[in-house]
Design an enzyme around this catalytic site. Sequence first.
Site, PDB file in Angstrom:
ATOM      1  CG  ASP A  17      -1.885 -14.352  -2.927  1.00 61.33           C
ATOM      2  OD1 ASP A  17      -0.954 -13.593  -2.586  1.00 61.33           O
ATOM      3  OD2 ASP A  17      -3.039 -13.938  -3.094  1.00 61.33           O
TER       4      ASP A  17
HETATM    5  C1  NOJ Z   1      -1.584 -11.050  -1.348  1.00 62.99           C
HETATM    6  C2  NOJ Z   1      -2.657 -10.697  -2.347  1.00 62.99           C
HETATM    7  O1  NOJ Z   1      -3.714 -11.629  -2.283  1.00 62.99           O
HETATM    8  C3  NOJ Z   1      -2.175 -10.612  -3.766  1.00 62.99           C
HETATM    9  O2  NOJ Z   1      -3.187 -10.071  -4.565  1.00 62.99           O
HETATM   10  C4  NOJ Z   1      -0.920  -9.815  -3.874  1.00 62.99           C
HETATM   11  O3  NOJ Z   1      -0.489  -9.769  -5.213  1.00 62.99           O
HETATM   12  C5  NOJ Z   1       0.154 -10.440  -2.995  1.00 62.99           C
HETATM   13  N1  NOJ Z   1      -0.296 -10.465  -1.620  1.00 62.99           N
HETATM   14  C6  NOJ Z   1       1.490  -9.708  -3.089  1.00 62.99           C
HETATM   15  O4  NOJ Z   1       1.404  -8.447  -2.551  1.00 62.99           O
END
Ligand code: NOJ
Length: 788
Positions: A313
């Site tokens: 993430d």
């Molecule tokens: C953080 C989020 O937790 C995740 O779900 C998302 O895909 C990413 N950012 C990218 O935007």
Amino acid sequence: MKFTRIAMPAVILAMIMSGSAPAVHAQDQDPGPLPTHVTDTASVMDIPAAIPTKASPRIEALLRRMTLQEKVGQLTQAAGGRSKTLNSKLTPSELDRVRTGKVGSYLHVAGAEPLRALQKVAVEESRLRIPLLFAMDVVHGYRTIFPVPIAIAASWEPEQWHHTASISAVEASNSGLHWTFAPMVDVTRDPRWGRVVEGAGEDAYLGSIMTAAQVRGYQGQSLSGAGTMMATTKHFGAYGAPLGGRDYGTAEISERALHEIYLPPFYAAMQAGTGSYMTAFNDIGGQPTTGNADLINGMLRARWGFDGMLVSDWNAVAELINHGIAGSRADAGTLAISAGVDMDMMSLVYANDLTKAVAANPRLMAHVDNAVRNVLTAKERLGLFDDPMAYHDLAAETANIRAAAHIVAAREVAERSIVLLKNSDNILPLAANAQKIAIIGAMATDVQSQLGSWRARGDKTEVISILEGIKAAAPEGSVVAFSAGAAPQSPDESGIPAAVTVAKDSDIVLLTIGEDYDLSGEARSRSSLALPPSQLALAEAIFATGKPVIVLLTGGRPLAIPEIDKNADAIVMTWLLGNEAGPAIANIVFGKVAPGGKLPIAFPRTTGAVPYSYSEYPAGRPANPDPVKDSNRFKDLPITQLYPFGHGLSYADIMISDLSLSSTTLSPGGSIDISVKLTNRDNRPGDETAQLYLRDVVSRQAQPKMMLRGFKRVTLQPGESRMVKFTLTPEQLTYYAKDGKWRAEAGRFDIMVGASAEDIRQRGSFTLSEGVESAVPAAAIATKTEVK
Ligand code: NOJ
């Protein structure tokens, strides 16, 4: 009428008062300075040996030609923009990074033309001509925006997810994108967690079925096929179980809970062919998933057999330092890559610090090579080595965005997602005669909110508001008057008297209250599940008029609304429904469409009642309705939920009867059929969802009171009857035993079929003749279901 005003948490109030309600996505924020203990060195760690993998001859040949710098470049995902300003970071210096092989993938980018230009740089101007991978959070629609995921889950129709995910893939892949960060499959039993809006609710089985449908919808038959994109099943581990519901927090859960509750949807995704996973931000009992080799390489890859790619993430690799398991960026990179995280989203640890780590720890090289194989194989599966420009056709983009069929689907799924929570004296649907209708509440015109938590390229001017929908559908001669009253995040209640005047001058009030889009989602956990104060004040004033009130509740999470339940004549959970919110809600209100959604997560009576699930263990002193008895309950609350898991009313009176079992015994290798009859005893059509629950009565490890193991939503015409048949196999009865195997012990199993977890209409039982063993999480196995 008496109301208890539940205080808004101070921090939210402070934001409201200063007018600075959160507006940007958490991921766009600077994570701040790293802790001071961080060093610049790579320590020599005892890293696990890499599991040797092999890619296609084309990839292996490419790998042999790559420098270490080029390898880490492929493992690097950069932001081409911000979530609200896509492509804004694609500057000339960024293009130089592509030319020199420093980036393998971009997120927050979109558009057939801009991405064609970017891809051209990679495949024509970089040394190895490796195509880039373009990603975006296409979660509940790309330009055509569907209801938020928790709402689609409320349809209890995997077909809806399949259809909408495939439409999203058509729109997004024709706009240059290869890869979506969806489905989000985190089971949660704590609606304080803001990201409850993004998942399928509290149940592992429902979640697994919905997950598989999404993966298949996005990916179609083949990743390289037209109109498909690679899915990312996220957030791998137990992101939905943060302590106290506080986002990013520790999941302090048992091994059994991990395997039986949180992991099944991830397994279901793998069986449906998910091309990738994203690791969760959080830790499980002190082990951050982004550095958890046992969970990623050990379980997901070696035990489950996953052969696709894993992405971290946002900034999560560097955040291993904040977790306190890495002392430097190089250490963080070492932990993540040797755990099995192939691609580093945005922390630039792999790009800038991994070479140092490899020098200190040469055994890391095998992990780097594996990760490169996984990334390049994903690109190969998407067809990018054969035709890197296949996703960049402007004419196809124009033709496919918001095609007429997509809008029809958006309306249908919105209608099917709506849940009728209460309907006293069958006040709904509204009579077809002309009347004076008051629409009260700022949510009636808040088109921005209907776009929900991940709006991708959704445009609020393409949303039909609740007010517009009701106006267009109201019976001829009706007068529809609107007054905003008060908005969810505003402390300004000065509009309430005017709203009361409008309500007083009406025959019936449609009260649109609840949470707006910004009260759920990432980093939007709430300590209170009460309605925002302004919404409660508005409701209080409107109820006091004595007019009949239908509450159209908005938001992305279950709310504790005892006051509304007590005073409203009807309550409709309308979530945040996307582009077609207005017409969908109007069709339900005026009875053109029958409501049939069911809650995928219970609504508690008060915040203190969570976390909770219908599927808990029974305890030695099971909850007893009599508060005088010492039992597993709160003294000050009934033992039932305000609206339980699976709850949702119909306009028709539908009976569930005639339970029959094909046998009283189930043997290893065999199956058992469980049938019930659904009959519509009414003079209007209606939907009911037959829900099959199971209980293992005696086992050496305690078993949940009930476990969902099958469901089917059926539409019945007046007087019509249909049979629903569920077929269970012994593997579906198993639990995660102490030796890591899935086992069921011989003995009696009770079955319950009902219209919710608290509305069981039929009961029976059968005996498992011998113990069984299985390798598959029980909740991830889909029950064969037939309707006759
Ligand atoms: C953080 C989020 O937790 C995740 O779900 C998302 O895909 C990413 N950012 C990218 O935007």
